[in-house]
Design a protein around this motif. Sequence first.
Motif, PDB file in Angstrom:
ATOM      1  N   LYS A   1      46.689 -32.943  47.322  1.00 47.21           N
ATOM      2  CA  LYS A   1      45.746 -32.624  46.227  1.00 47.21           C
ATOM      3  C   LYS A   1      46.397 -31.748  45.161  1.00 47.21           C
ATOM      4  CE  LYS A   1      41.963 -33.165  49.432  1.00 47.21           C
ATOM      5  NZ  LYS A   1      41.333 -32.503  50.551  1.00 47.21           N
ATOM      6  N   LEU A   2      47.643 -32.115  44.791  1.00 47.52           N
ATOM      7  CA  LEU A   2      48.434 -31.426  43.753  1.00 47.52           C
ATOM      8  C   LEU A   2      48.708 -29.945  44.090  1.00 47.52           C
ATOM      9  CD1 LEU A   2      46.865 -32.883  40.461  1.00 47.52           C
ATOM     10  CD2 LEU A   2      48.711 -33.808  41.845  1.00 47.52           C
TER      11      LEU A   2
ATOM     12  N   VAL B   1      56.726 -34.564  40.835  1.00 47.80           N
ATOM     13  CA  VAL B   1      56.388 -35.166  42.135  1.00 47.80           C
ATOM     14  C   VAL B   1      57.387 -34.698  43.198  1.00 47.80           C
ATOM     15  CG1 VAL B   1      55.257 -37.171  41.125  1.00 47.80           C
ATOM     16  CG2 VAL B   1      57.669 -37.329  41.725  1.00 47.80           C
TER      17      VAL B   1
ATOM     18  N   LEU C   1      54.747 -39.049  44.689  1.00 44.14           N
ATOM     19  CA  LEU C   1      53.384 -39.158  44.168  1.00 44.14           C
ATOM     20  C   LEU C   1      52.367 -39.218  45.314  1.00 44.14           C
ATOM     21  CD1 LEU C   1      51.812 -39.376  41.500  1.00 44.14           C
ATOM     22  CD2 LEU C   1      52.020 -41.864  41.671  1.00 44.14           C
ATOM     23  N   PHE C   2      52.703 -39.990  46.352  1.00 47.90           N
ATOM     24  CA  PHE C   2      51.834 -40.106  47.532  1.00 47.90           C
ATOM     25  C   PHE C   2      51.632 -38.730  48.184  1.00 47.90           C
ATOM     26  CE2 PHE C   2      52.022 -40.520  52.262  1.00 47.90           C
ATOM     27  CZ  PHE C   2      50.739 -40.987  52.464  1.00 47.90           C
TER      28      PHE C   2
ATOM     29  N   SER D   1      52.084 -35.778  46.700  1.00 49.43           N
ATOM     30  CA  SER D   1      51.368 -34.930  45.724  1.00 49.43           C
ATOM     31  C   SER D   1      49.864 -35.152  45.814  1.00 49.43           C
ATOM     32  CB  SER D   1      51.817 -35.232  44.289  1.00 49.43           C
ATOM     33  OG  SER D   1      53.153 -34.882  44.105  1.00 49.43           O
ATOM     34  N   LEU D   2      49.463 -36.426  45.866  1.00 47.48           N
ATOM     35  CA  LEU D   2      48.038 -36.752  45.926  1.00 47.48           C
ATOM     36  C   LEU D   2      47.446 -36.367  47.283  1.00 47.48           C
ATOM     37  CD1 LEU D   2      48.108 -40.228  44.106  1.00 47.48           C
ATOM     38  CD2 LEU D   2      47.345 -38.027  43.165  1.00 47.48           C
TER      39      LEU D   2
END
Length: 453
Positions: free
Chosen positions: A36-37, A107, A29-30, A32-33
């Motif tokens: 910026k996806l 993710v 998730l970290f 991915s963010l």
Amino acid sequence: MEALTNFISAVNGVVWGVPMLVMILGVGLFLSLGLKLMPILKIGTGFKLLWAGRKSRSGDKGEISPFNALMTSLSATIGTGNIAGVATAIFLGGPGALFWMWCTALVGMATKYAEAVCAVKYRETDANGNHVGGPMYYIKNGLSSKWAWLGTAFAIFGSIAGFGIGNTVQSNSVADALSSSFGISPMVSGLVMMVLVGLVLMGGVKRIADVAGKLVPIMAIFYIGAGLVVLIMNASEIPAAWALIIESAFTPVAAQGGFAGAAVWAAIRFGVARGVFSNEAGLGSAPIAHAAAQTNDPVKQGLIAMLGTFIDTLIVCSITGFAIVVSGAWTSGETGAALTSAAFASALPGVGNYIVAIALSVFAFTTILGWSFYSEKCVQYLFGVKAIVPFRILWIVAVPIGATSSLSFVWLLADTLNAMMALPNLIALALLSPVVFKLTKEYFAKQGNAAKE
């Protein structure tokens, strides 16, 4: 044996506990963010690069084409996890486990992308002139010397884990499938596989990549096609199956038929664990294959690498999971490959179980090939190129041993070692994330400038 099984069960409970699941999803998730996806938004770009990467360009350093690097990585990931692993997750965690597998994959695409970027960026050339890379090398070359022990830990876990997840689990599953569907003795299956694996292995990564580049796409299309037939035959059940998967991801599933019932935690735990077992995002195995790709651009190979998770989990695992749920086979009390066989046989009587047996056998065979390369590079990192031939002999001998061993113990060992490999790799990815973000930003800025010109 019982004492050993109890000990590994205890270790498994710790390494696959809440901290590990939070770490796998958290790092994914970290990333991915931080990206910026981008991995989800640039899937189309990834497929374009994959198609263009079927042939390598002159001047690109590496041993195998970018396309064959992904196929080698997919050969290792598309295996028993997609057929038996999905079924086991649904049997233990209910249909909601499939939803958590999807979350892991979404993710996991960012994780797999970052792994390949680091693998190409920090790879080395060995004494034989071949490019080598993976977590042990990006830990050694990307982080300070105080982290070097992490690379060694990964190589130790990877060299041992391969004999579980990538060898004995696979040969055991093939022997089991061929015995139940065609009545072939496990020893015969094991010996035939041993000869075939030996013939491919002695040709090194180029032969492994050539075989994977041909076998993996054919078998994936064959299996997906058969799965779609099962879904079409049960088309009226698909809306209810969707609802059941989403609902049981967040609420406990009551016992019904042969299904014993499952709490939400079981759906999350087995969905994430089997998702990682299947697509290997965060495990650190796939970047070892991508490090050998003929490319000079880490980001390009990362964009191709992330497709491995997309194809493996969001396409192949979803086909298996939906077939099991729409057919109603998940309440039959069966588990593993037998559950997937029951789902396919209900829609395709007389042939469904044979399709699953053949698909499982080919997928597992290619996994043995892909993982042989991963474990070989871990052993090479620890002992040098002189260890390659002894390792290959040991790997080939392990195939028939796995085919005739106890399945439950082998699964348990592989599952435990999986998590132990992931730890050093996830720490390294978190620490190297600024490098991944910087390279990505530079690559897309350059692409944007080129488009303007």
